[in-house]
Scaffold this active site. Structure first.
Site, PDB file in Angstrom:
ATOM      1  N   ASP A 198       1.273  -0.925  -0.155  1.00  0.00           N
ATOM      2  CA  ASP A 198       0.243   0.170  -0.194  1.00  0.00           C
ATOM      3  C   ASP A 198       0.782   1.217   0.040  1.00  0.00           C
ATOM      4  O   ASP A 198       1.893   1.264   0.691  1.00  0.00           O
ATOM      5  CB  ASP A 198      -0.981  -0.028   0.836  1.00  0.00           C
ATOM      6  CG  ASP A 198      -2.477  -1.085   0.763  1.00  0.00           C
ATOM      7  OD1 ASP A 198      -1.817  -1.957  -0.013  1.00  0.00           O
ATOM      8  OD2 ASP A 198      -3.127  -0.715   2.511  1.00  0.00           O
ATOM      9  N   ASP A 251       1.698   6.569   8.992  1.00  0.00           N
ATOM     10  CA  ASP A 251       1.763   8.070   8.930  1.00  0.00           C
ATOM     11  C   ASP A 251       1.529   7.958  11.060  1.00  0.00           C
ATOM     12  O   ASP A 251       0.604   8.834  10.529  1.00  0.00           O
ATOM     13  CB  ASP A 251       0.743   8.832   7.792  1.00  0.00           C
ATOM     14  CG  ASP A 251      -0.550   8.016   7.523  1.00  0.00           C
ATOM     15  OD1 ASP A 251      -0.711   6.765   7.695  1.00  0.00           O
ATOM     16  OD2 ASP A 251      -0.849   8.291   5.995  1.00  0.00           O
TER      17      ASP A 251
HETATM   18  N1  ARG Z   1      -2.512   1.834  11.105  1.00  0.00           N
HETATM   19  C1  ARG Z   1      -2.622   2.860  11.563  1.00  0.00           C
HETATM   20  C2  ARG Z   1      -3.313   3.019  13.176  1.00  0.00           C
HETATM   21  O1  ARG Z   1      -4.273   2.249  13.509  1.00  0.00           O
HETATM   22  C3  ARG Z   1      -3.375   3.449  11.085  1.00  0.00           C
HETATM   23  C4  ARG Z   1      -2.894   4.704   9.773  1.00  0.00           C
HETATM   24  C5  ARG Z   1      -3.274   5.102   8.510  1.00  0.00           C
HETATM   25  N2  ARG Z   1      -3.309   5.509   7.812  1.00  0.00           N
HETATM   26  C6  ARG Z   1      -3.649   5.379   6.595  1.00  0.00           C
HETATM   27  N3  ARG Z   1      -3.071   6.083   5.940  1.00  0.00           N
HETATM   28  N4  ARG Z   1      -5.193   5.447   6.263  1.00  0.00           N
HETATM   29  O2  ARG Z   1      -2.705   3.615  13.953  1.00  0.00           O
END
Ligand code: ARG
Length: 381
Positions: A198, A251
């Site tokens: 991704d 991010d």
């Molecule tokens: N996996 C991350 C978390 O739950 C969320 C990331 C969201 N980022 C994105 N580019 N959709 O902390």
């Protein structure tokens, strides 16, 4: 801000240079993400209950759309040209020669699918079935940029089959102990058989591109990025955050803010052996404060963690947009010398992202710089 006259139509080399043009996602036509081998959506705090399917209710779409429009309006006041994806109906089933899925997802998070690396647009392979065709809402824009300026290039990564064999189905059932035991192996729900990534697992720092190995990016995907980007002068660095048992998209974990400064997630430290790259060139890693919401207080259908708090969007090396209620982070950023702008964005959370996820930068002033002069780098042979 000074206009750089001869900037290519697509030009962004890092996460922080002065922003000129941006795509802001849209909730129009969004559907609930379906259960599939690469994803097990759960209602927060009600793990046993079936997750809804089909289109998102009109009110939920309207609430998110209002906040996305608010971000677009704020960007425009900052002199940024804002573009939006095409509204498609994501609620229809999808069938390819290799899989079927009950519906698609949405166009709220362009960051997950599209990335600008210098003057090149790359469409990621994606890792989940419901997101296989998620480049479609952006294709008109890509054609427009590509037609507008012959310096713009466009690369589409090889699509994986997303057949059953691409996934490790038992991943979702692993007991916590097993996850802990396997944390350094970086094996998640996708196998290594096909190229998978991704776009949001990448972070751009001039010549150097970080790529998180995760549930949504595998080692084959990172190899493809290396072989594609190294001949163009980039250096691709895999990074790992072993305490994140469900890593996806970098991010909310490791967020470069300006040359020399990275916002980090205190629950997800970088793997020890990957630290020297930053330390040796004098980068400071600064921990984000505890988010205002706990994980339990996040919206019911949101599959992301409370760390959406740190998903900030940089307008320039000294100006950043933060979610309106994240006061502790706003204070930290102000104390570091940033001008902090805020917008309400919590109704966007159930679509998986906050300010950085819901955007895709097309043009920032600036050129490719080397922020890591001490790195000695061995390109893949
Ligand atoms: N996996 C991350 C978390 O739950 C969320 C990331 C969201 N980022 C994105 N580019 N959709 O902390």
């Amino acid at each position: 801000m000074r206009e750089i006259a001869d900037l290519p139509a697509v030009n962004a080399w890092n996460e922080w240079d002065p922003l000129r043009e941006m795509v802001v996602g849209s909730a129009a036509g969004a559907a609930f993400e379906p259960a599939e081998p690469g994803n097990r959506p759960q209602i927060r705090g009600r793990a046993g209950e079936p997750f809804p399917a089909g289109p998102k209710p009109a009110e939920a779409v309207a609430r998110a759309e209002e906040e996305l429009d608010g971000l677009a309006a704020l960007l425009e006041t900052q002199g940024v040209t804002v573009r939006r994806p095409e509204a498609l109906d994501f609620s229809r089933p999808l069938r390819t020669p290799h899989f079927e899925v009950e519906n698609q997802y949405c166009a709220v998070c362009p960051r997950d699918v599209m990335i600008t690396l210098g003057n090149e647009i790359i469409e990621a392979t994606m890792s989940r079935r419901a997101r296989y065709f998620e480049y479609e809402p952006y294709r008109k824009l890509v054609y427009e940029y590509w037609e507008a300026d012959s310096r713009v290039s466009w690369t589409v990564a090889p699509k994986p089959t997303m057949a059953d064999g691409m996934y490790r189905r038992d991943f979702w059932e692993w007991p916590l102990q097993e996850r802990h035991a396997r944390m350094h192996a970086s094996e998640f729900c996708i196998t290594q058989k096909e190229i998978v990534f991704d776009a949001a697992d990448m972070s751009r720092m001039g010549r150097d591109i970080l790529v998180q190995e995760s549930m949504t990016t595998n080692r084959a995907g990172i190899r493809w990025l290396k072989r594609t980007l190294e001949p163009k002068g980039f250096r691709v660095h895999p990074v790992h955050f072993p305490l994140d048992y469900f890593p996806s998209h970098i991010d909310c974990t490791f967020v470069p803010l300006r040359p020399g400064l990275i916002l980090t997630n205190p629950d997800r430290p970088l793997r020890d052996d990957e630290l020297p790259m930053f330390v040796n060139d004098g980068w400071k890693l600064i921990e984000a404060p505890e988010p205002v919401l706990s994980n339990d207080e996040m919206p019911d259908y949101c599959q992301s963690s409370k760390w959406l708090s740190m998903n900030v969007l940089s307008l320039s090396p000294d100006k950043v947009i933060c979610e309106e209620q994240e006061k502790p982070l706003q204070d930290l950023l102000s104390s570091l010398g940033f001008e902090v702008l805020t917008v309400p964005f919590r109704n966007v959370f159930e679509y998986g992202g906050s300010l950085h996820c819901a955007t895709w930068d097309i043009r920032r002033d600036g050129v490719r710089e080397d922020y890591f002069p001490s790195v000695s780098y061995q390109p893949v042979g």
